[in-house]
Structures are given as structure tokens and as C-alpha cells.
Write a protein that holds these residues in place. Sequence first.
Motif, short mmCIF file in Angstrom:
data_model
loop_
_atom_site.label_atom_id
_atom_site.label_comp_id
_atom_site.label_asym_id
_atom_site.label_seq_id
_atom_site.Cartn_x
_atom_site.Cartn_y
_atom_site.Cartn_z
N VAL A 389 -11.01 8.95 -15.22
CA VAL A 389 -10.55 7.66 -14.71
C VAL A 389 -9.06 7.69 -14.41
CG1 VAL A 389 -10.34 5.20 -15.22
CG2 VAL A 389 -12.39 6.43 -15.91
N GLU A 390 -8.29 8.42 -15.20
CA GLU A 390 -6.84 8.49 -14.97
C GLU A 390 -6.54 9.13 -13.61
OE1 GLU A 390 -2.73 10.19 -17.09
OE2 GLU A 390 -4.71 10.62 -17.96
N GLN A 391 -7.24 10.23 -13.31
CA GLN A 391 -7.05 10.88 -12.01
C GLN A 391 -7.41 9.94 -10.88
OE1 GLN A 391 -9.25 14.57 -11.34
NE2 GLN A 391 -9.42 14.11 -9.16
N ALA A 392 -8.56 9.25 -11.02
CA ALA A 392 -9.01 8.33 -9.97
C ALA A 392 -8.01 7.19 -9.79
CB ALA A 392 -10.39 7.79 -10.33
N THR A 393 -7.52 6.66 -10.88
CA THR A 393 -6.57 5.54 -10.81
C THR A 393 -5.26 5.96 -10.15
OG1 THR A 393 -7.52 4.54 -12.81
CG2 THR A 393 -5.31 3.83 -12.17
N ASN A 394 -4.75 7.14 -10.52
CA ASN A 394 -3.50 7.62 -9.93
C ASN A 394 -3.64 7.85 -8.43
OD1 ASN A 394 -2.24 7.56 -12.42
ND2 ASN A 394 -2.60 9.73 -12.86
N ALA A 395 -4.79 8.43 -8.03
CA ALA A 395 -5.02 8.69 -6.61
C ALA A 395 -5.14 7.38 -5.83
CB ALA A 395 -6.27 9.54 -6.44
N LYS A 396 -5.84 6.41 -6.41
CA LYS A 396 -6.01 5.11 -5.77
C LYS A 396 -4.66 4.39 -5.64
CE LYS A 396 -8.46 0.70 -6.53
NZ LYS A 396 -7.36 -0.12 -7.06
N THR A 397 -3.86 4.44 -6.69
CA THR A 397 -2.54 3.81 -6.67
C THR A 397 -1.65 4.42 -5.60
OG1 THR A 397 -2.70 3.31 -9.04
CG2 THR A 397 -0.49 3.27 -8.05
N SER A 398 -1.73 5.75 -5.46
CA SER A 398 -0.93 6.45 -4.46
C SER A 398 -1.29 6.00 -3.04
CB SER A 398 -1.13 7.96 -4.60
OG SER A 398 -0.40 8.66 -3.61
N LEU A 399 -2.59 5.87 -2.77
CA LEU A 399 -3.04 5.42 -1.45
C LEU A 399 -2.56 3.99 -1.16
CD1 LEU A 399 -6.73 6.71 -1.22
CD2 LEU A 399 -4.83 7.37 0.26
N GLU A 400 -2.70 3.13 -2.15
CA GLU A 400 -2.31 1.73 -1.97
C GLU A 400 -0.81 1.58 -1.81
OE1 GLU A 400 -6.06 -0.16 -4.49
OE2 GLU A 400 -4.15 0.22 -5.48
N GLN A 401 -0.03 2.38 -2.54
CA GLN A 401 1.42 2.32 -2.42
C GLN A 401 1.86 2.79 -1.03
OE1 GLN A 401 3.56 0.94 -4.24
NE2 GLN A 401 5.48 1.69 -3.35
N LYS A 402 1.20 3.82 -0.51
CA LYS A 402 1.50 4.33 0.83
C LYS A 402 1.22 3.24 1.87
CE LYS A 402 0.41 8.24 3.89
NZ LYS A 402 -0.20 7.54 5.03
N GLN A 403 0.11 2.52 1.68
CA GLN A 403 -0.24 1.45 2.62
C GLN A 403 0.80 0.34 2.59
OE1 GLN A 403 -4.32 -0.81 3.83
NE2 GLN A 403 -3.80 -0.93 1.67
N ARG A 404 1.28 -0.01 1.40
CA ARG A 404 2.30 -1.06 1.29
C ARG A 404 3.62 -0.65 1.95
NH1 ARG A 404 -0.32 -2.08 -3.79
NH2 ARG A 404 0.93 -0.47 -4.82
N LEU A 405 4.01 0.61 1.74
CA LEU A 405 5.26 1.09 2.33
C LEU A 405 5.19 1.09 3.85
CD1 LEU A 405 6.11 4.08 -0.04
CD2 LEU A 405 7.33 1.90 0.13
N GLU A 406 4.04 1.53 4.41
CA GLU A 406 3.88 1.55 5.86
C GLU A 406 3.88 0.14 6.43
OE1 GLU A 406 0.31 3.77 6.35
OE2 GLU A 406 1.31 5.73 6.19
N ALA A 407 3.26 -0.81 5.70
CA ALA A 407 3.24 -2.20 6.15
C ALA A 407 4.66 -2.77 6.17
CB ALA A 407 2.35 -3.03 5.24
N GLN A 408 5.46 -2.43 5.15
CA GLN A 408 6.84 -2.93 5.09
C GLN A 408 7.67 -2.33 6.22
OE1 GLN A 408 8.03 -5.33 2.91
NE2 GLN A 408 9.76 -5.27 4.33
N GLN A 409 7.43 -1.05 6.52
CA GLN A 409 8.17 -0.40 7.61
C GLN A 409 7.85 -1.06 8.95
OE1 GLN A 409 7.02 3.70 7.25
NE2 GLN A 409 8.41 4.12 5.54
N ARG A 410 6.59 -1.37 9.18
CA ARG A 410 6.22 -2.05 10.43
C ARG A 410 6.87 -3.43 10.52
NH1 ARG A 410 1.17 0.17 9.14
NH2 ARG A 410 0.45 -1.85 8.34
#
Length: 449
Positions: A389-410
Motif C-alpha cells: 500500500v505504501e508503494q501504491a500511495t506514493n505512486a498515486k501521490t506523485s501522479l496527482e502532484q504532477k497534475q496539480r503542478l501542470e494545472a498551476q503552470q497553465r
Amino acid sequence: MLRILSSKWTSFSRRDSVGGSFEDASEEEQNAEAKEVKENSSEATTSQKSLFKPDGTFDYDALYDDGEEMNISIDSHGSVVSHLLSQVKIGMDLTKVALPTFILERRSLLEMYADYFAHPDMFVRIADLPTEKERMVQVVQWYLCSYHAGRKSCIAKKPYNPILGEIFQCYWDIPGLENRSSESLPVTDGPVPWCNNEQLSFVAEQISHHPPISAFYAEHYNKKISITAHVWTKSKFLGLSIGVHNIGKGVIDVLSYDEQYVVTFPNGYGRSILTVPWIELGGTVTITCDKTGYRSVIEFLTKPFYGGKKHRINSEVFSPNDKKPFLTITGEWNGAMEARWQDGKKEQFANVNSLAIIKKKVRPLELQSENESRKMWKEVTAGLRLNNVEQATNAKTSLEQKQRLEAQQRKDMGIEWETKLFHRDGQDGWVYIHPLSQRLNSNNVIKNN
């Protein structure tokens, strides 16, 4: 497994209520639970070995071979669920609430929509039938049989929320047509360019993040039938349940007859979220064809608080201008359904338990682009499959953080997100950019010239 989880929950609850512990349980209970843990561990070890290639590298494609979801025991994660529930109120919109990773299903919501076509032969058969009435009945039959395959587990789980710009592509061989290779030709301008004209192809795209809108399109070239749809969800906390309101519609185009069938979608409910959660569908949906005047009203009936059965449906099909249905269908959307015709005749309409699920075909991850669902979510899926679960959570958090950063850049640059495969049709609708109808018309114009 559902029975085991239920009995374990009951057993644990009984012990807690009297101040007992595992040591207070009978020797028989202890032995049974120890045996179950051992068996599950052995099965998991054997299963995990099959996830590696002969050279020792991890086989991400093998994550999807079994298709079965591991059931969950909420009591082992009770503190997490309790913490989550302490943050929400009845009626609260759950769109922005992060759910615990361990209750996620091992696939994207975009891939789940593909399971509407787990019986592709039923879908393409719509185009084969000679009369308006028969085609309408076939649309209803396909629709009522399209929901059961989407549930991989008897316990309710939530697919991944798709990332903006994420796509999913797949196709199906049609039973009875898969051996006509001499007559099949590639459809290079279709939604899945490596498919041929005897296969049903499918593509989905996440076209908006707020609100979360998904769009999908499927077609069979030779049968001249397609469907385009868009769905977005609003989730609400209902106390002991979570309600998901599905907003949107699908449009089936039967091109040989110039008919369009417009379908809507039922709501979903995750029940008993503090014990063993399960899913049910509810609400009224419609299927209409403006050209022919045929229509159907389908009620997905939720289970009464006391008594009653789960997963019941009641459907009525009407001829043009008639107020009384010529066909009534009752039963269970995940079981058997009975048809009662206007003349009093009764017969089985469908039984999904006896229908073979046709497995969708997806390109290997090494051939996929970075924004395709399975490649994008591979580390989350691997973590859940290996019970890490820790691996899954870290990977999911990384994807979501990337999405937030790209949204802020746009936002900072004043750039609007542009969809790739779908475009707006009116204020609220979305359609595929190169539908079969448009391509066939273009080809006819070229031939005529």
C-alpha cells in the motif's frame, strides 16, 4: 471470500464487545483463521511469482491477466476509514476528498467504461436486425447486460480518478467474426489504428478535471455502428453510504438506418462502508430514438432498508405514441431477467451469469504512450497487486502532484487545456473528433468525385 470477510468481521466485533481478544477465541476459530492466513499467503506468493519475466524483470502487463480484485477487510484499516469519515459531513461533495489507497480498484475509470462492451457481439448485433422494433429491443438487451462486467469484486472498490489528458485504447474480437481474416482490413483512420474492420475498437479520454468529465467512443467499421458518450460524476457522503450521481449521455449511431439511440446512466451507491462495502445501482434511465419513436424507461431499484432484494431492475419498452409498453423486463442487472410481452408471453430476456465475457485486448505497455492509462498508473497498480500500500500511495501521490503542478503552470501562463480526441458539441455535450459517420461520408464523396 465475501462470506469469510463477513464472518471474520462478525467474529471480531463479538470479541471486542465483550472485551475479549484473539486468545479468548476457541481453538477451532484460531486454527481456521491461521489456516486461512497461510493459504492466502501461499496463493499470493505463487501469484506474485507469475508477475516476473524469465529474465527477472517485472511484467507489468501480467498485472491485468487475472482481472480479479483482492477483497479487502475494512477492520484491518479501520483507523484510516474512521479518520476519513471524521472529515466529511452528510451531503458533502466528495470530489476533492482523497480516499484511502487500499480501497482502490486496480484500474482507471476510463478502463472501467470499456467494460460496457464486454459482450461486443450483443452491441454490434443491433445493426444486423431488420426492423425498428427488433433494433430497439436489442439496444435494451445490450444496455441491461452492460453493467455486470464492470464489477470485478463483490466488494465495492473505486477505480482511479483519471488524470487530465489520460487516454485508454482497446479492442475486441467479435465471436463468429474473428476468423474472417481474409476479409478484414486495417482501419487506419479509426480510434485504434491497429484494429481491423471486423473488430470493435474503443478509446476514452479524460477531457476535464473540474468537473471530472470522461468521454469514450467505440465503433465497428463493417457493421456501421458506433457510440459516443460523456459522463461526469458528483459524489456525496450519505452517512453509511457514498452516492455517485452520473451526469451525461451516450449516443448510439446505427448508420445503415440513420438511427440514433440516446441513453442515460444510473447512479451508483457504495453501501455499508464501515463493514463490508458493496455496490448497487439506482435511479431511472431512458433509451430513446427520435427517428422511430421507440423508447424505453429503465428503473434500477435500490434495496429497501428492511427486506427486499438487491440489484433489481424494471424496464418498459414502448412503441411510437403508445402509452402501454409492448415489453416489460424484470429481474436483476447482474443476474437473470425475464421478458413479458404484450400478448402475455413470458421468456428469459437475458442471464448475464451464462454470458461469456469477451476479454478486451490492449497493447503491451512498452508500445503505449506515456498518457495511456495502464502505463500511467502502472506503479500504483503494481503496489496494490503486491499488497504494498505504501508503494501504491506514493505512486498515486506523485501522479496527482504532477497534475496539480501542470494545472498551476497553465493558469500562470493563461493557457486553456485542449482535448485531443473529443470536442464540444453544444454547451454540455462532447463528441469524438473523427466519428465513423463523418469518415464514411468523406469516403463516399471522394468515390463519387
